[in-house]
Design an enzyme around this catalytic site. Structure first.
Site, mmCIF file in Angstrom:
data_model
loop_
_atom_site.group_PDB
_atom_site.id
_atom_site.type_symbol
_atom_site.label_atom_id
_atom_site.label_comp_id
_atom_site.label_asym_id
_atom_site.label_seq_id
_atom_site.Cartn_x
_atom_site.Cartn_y
_atom_site.Cartn_z
ATOM 1 N N CYS A 95 -9.623 -2.510 -6.082
ATOM 2 C CA CYS A 95 -10.352 -1.454 -6.774
ATOM 3 C C CYS A 95 -10.948 -1.957 -8.084
ATOM 4 C CB CYS A 95 -9.430 -0.276 -7.074
ATOM 5 S SG CYS A 95 -8.085 -0.142 -5.925
ATOM 6 N N THR A 100 -9.298 19.550 10.236
ATOM 7 C CA THR A 100 -8.856 19.148 11.568
ATOM 8 C C THR A 100 -8.158 17.796 11.466
ATOM 9 O OG1 THR A 100 -10.691 20.350 12.520
ATOM 10 C CG2 THR A 100 -9.629 18.705 13.927
ATOM 11 N N GLY A 137 -3.043 6.789 1.199
ATOM 12 C CA GLY A 137 -2.122 6.711 0.069
ATOM 13 C C GLY A 137 -2.647 7.423 -1.165
ATOM 14 N N SER A 138 -3.931 7.281 -1.433
ATOM 15 C CA SER A 138 -4.495 7.892 -2.644
ATOM 16 C C SER A 138 -4.335 9.409 -2.608
ATOM 17 C CB SER A 138 -5.987 7.536 -2.777
ATOM 18 O OG SER A 138 -6.148 6.144 -2.863
ATOM 19 N N SER A 149 0.615 4.734 3.429
ATOM 20 C CA SER A 149 -0.724 4.573 3.986
ATOM 21 C C SER A 149 -0.682 3.650 5.194
ATOM 22 C CB SER A 149 -1.638 3.986 2.913
ATOM 23 O OG SER A 149 -2.913 3.750 3.452
HETATM 24 C C1 LIG Z 1 -3.482 0.675 -1.109
HETATM 25 C C2 LIG Z 1 -2.661 1.417 -2.080
HETATM 26 C C3 LIG Z 1 -2.903 2.766 -2.366
HETATM 27 C C4 LIG Z 1 -4.096 3.512 -1.798
HETATM 28 O O1 LIG Z 1 -3.941 3.788 -0.438
HETATM 29 P P1 LIG Z 1 -5.246 4.218 0.405
HETATM 30 O O2 LIG Z 1 -4.707 4.568 1.752
HETATM 31 O O3 LIG Z 1 -6.128 3.015 0.439
HETATM 32 O O4 LIG Z 1 -5.838 5.374 -0.292
HETATM 33 C C5 LIG Z 1 -2.068 3.420 -3.247
HETATM 34 N N1 LIG Z 1 -1.021 2.781 -3.808
HETATM 35 C C6 LIG Z 1 -0.742 1.494 -3.552
HETATM 36 C C7 LIG Z 1 0.435 0.863 -4.187
HETATM 37 C C8 LIG Z 1 -1.551 0.765 -2.688
HETATM 38 O O5 LIG Z 1 -1.279 -0.511 -2.455
#
Ligand SMILES: *Cc1c(COP(=O)(O)O)cnc(C)c1O
Length: 395
Positions: A324, A237, A70-71, A199
């Site tokens: 975090c 990859t 997600g990040s 994610s």
């Molecule tokens: C967990 C989360 C992310 C980060 O996703 P990752 O796959 O851990 O990098 C970003 N946004 C929200 C709202 C999340 O809950």
């Protein structure tokens, strides 16, 4: 007894996802860029996953870009829109004060590069309105980014309406849907979304893999330079096993979404009702318009961290603020954004239940949170002052 109530931080991989992953970690380990059969088999798995994921959110396969999570998807979406805007002399971005740090820190960095960012205030209920977003849009706005559902307090934003406002004004709309994908219905077309982040580990897939949806024709910038993987937009990859598992996990989550959500909402509301009996406590965020599994409370006169440690002793995995931020002494930016004062925001607890949470576990959590809050208050100087009338109760 161990009760896992931190599904907003990460989820347990489903058996289906593990099974989908294994062949690509064992016999089918080819590099999807290789031309021989073993490579092409991996390539086929990748493209099948792309088709499945696209179909589950109403997108076309070519609109799905695999990322490390997600990040990364948030970073790439925002940076792409910013760079597109800059080329046209548009350097203003609209977002909210309670986004995930992957969004907020990217915006901070863009500010240092000369962009102007408007962070909308969030109401006490943790929801921004499409009207407020519309009012913040200017002629030089190059992006609106508003999360679909908040990771701390679970509130669901009116993204379809926000997307419609953006579309009417010709401004690209990104949504961090990491907490929503697999848990709430998403249709990128009907929801007027141009860019969406997701994610796998938030919907029972593996960690370290996610995807970015970018509407066809939207020019993406690259964060990682190298080979021509992912249509030249994301070198490296591909994580074939992770991607195959992500598709399997999403398919499974979406196919049971309604029934799971219904059961979880009932358990969530029971947990909320139970914890509301604790004096001087308050639910954070709207009671109805929230993720089926999210419960988030503030308890006056205690520290969230102590609460977590004592709950851990009793086998309950919970969180205060986001993963975090835990470890830092700052209260959650989300709780401050919805107007909680520092002292109250410090005493927060998030319990995020999952598909397999049971009724007995809810009873156990209610009982134990009640006992632990009482215990902590019994040796809290802050609580003593409140009870003695030397300080005023806020909740
Ligand atoms: C967990 C989360 C992310 C980060 O996703 P990752 O796959 O851990 O990098 C970003 N946004 C929200 C709202 C999340 O809950």
């Amino acid at each position: 007894m161990t009760i896992y109530a931190d599904n907003a931080a990460t989820t347990k991989m489903s058996k289906t996802a593990v099974d989908a992953m294994l062949p690509y970690l064992t016999e089918c380990y080819g590099n999807p860029s290789s031309l021989y059969t073993a490579g092409q088999k991996a390539k086929e798995a990748l493209e099948k996953a792309r088709e499945e994921i696209a179909a589950l959110i109403g997108a076309q396969p070519r609109e799905i870009l695999f990322t490390s999570g997600g990040s990364e998807a948030d970073n790439q979406a925002i940076r792409s829109a910013a760079e597109n805007g800059k080329r046209k002399g548009k350097t203003h971005i609209v977002s909210t004060a309670f986004e995930h740090h992957a969004v907020l820190h990217t915006l901070k960095k863009l500010e240092r590069e000369g962009f102007e960012v408007t962070l909308l205030d969030v109401h006490e209920n943790g929801i921004v309105t499409a009207e407020e977003v519309g009012a913040a849009i200017r002629d030089d706005t190059c992006l609106v980014t508003v999360m679909t559902a908040n990771n701390e307090i679970g509130t669901i934003q009116p993204i379809r309406e926000i997307g419609a406002v953006c579309r009417a004004r010709g401004v690209p709309f990104h949504t961090d849907a990491v907490q929503a994908v697999g848990h709430l219905p998403i249709d990128v077309g009907a929801d007027n979304i141009d860019l969406l982040s997701a994610s796998a580990h938030k919907f029972h897939g593996p960690k370290g893999v996610g995807f970015l949806y970018a509407k066809r024709g939207f020019p993406l910038s690259t964060l990682i330079e190298g080979g021509a993987q992912e249509r030249g937009k994301r070198a490296g990859t591909e994580n074939v096993a992770g991607v195959a598992a992500m598709a399997a996990a999403l398919k499974e989550s979406v196919s049971h979404m309604e029934e799971n959500a219904e059961r979880m909402r009932a358990l969530r509301d029971k947990l909320i009702a139970g914890l509301s009996e604790i004096p001087h406590s308050a639910l954070n965020g709207d009671a109805r318009c929230r993720l089926p599994g999210n419960v988030n409370f503030c308890f006056e006169g205690i520290e969230g961290e102590s609460l977590l440690l004592l709950l851990d002793d009793r086998g309950i995995c919970a969180s205060s603020g986001s993963a975090c931020t835990s470890g830092s002494l700052d209260p959650s930016h989300v709780l401050l954004a919805i107007g909680r004062v520092h002292d109250v925001a410090h005493g927060s607890l998030r319990l995020s239940i999952g598909e397999d949470t049971t009724d007995e576990e809810i009873d156990y959590m209610i009982q134990n949170v009640k006992e632990v809050v009482e215990k902590l208050r019994s040796f809290s100087p802050v609580w003593r002052d409140l009870v003695a009338g030397k300080a005023k109760f806020i909740l």
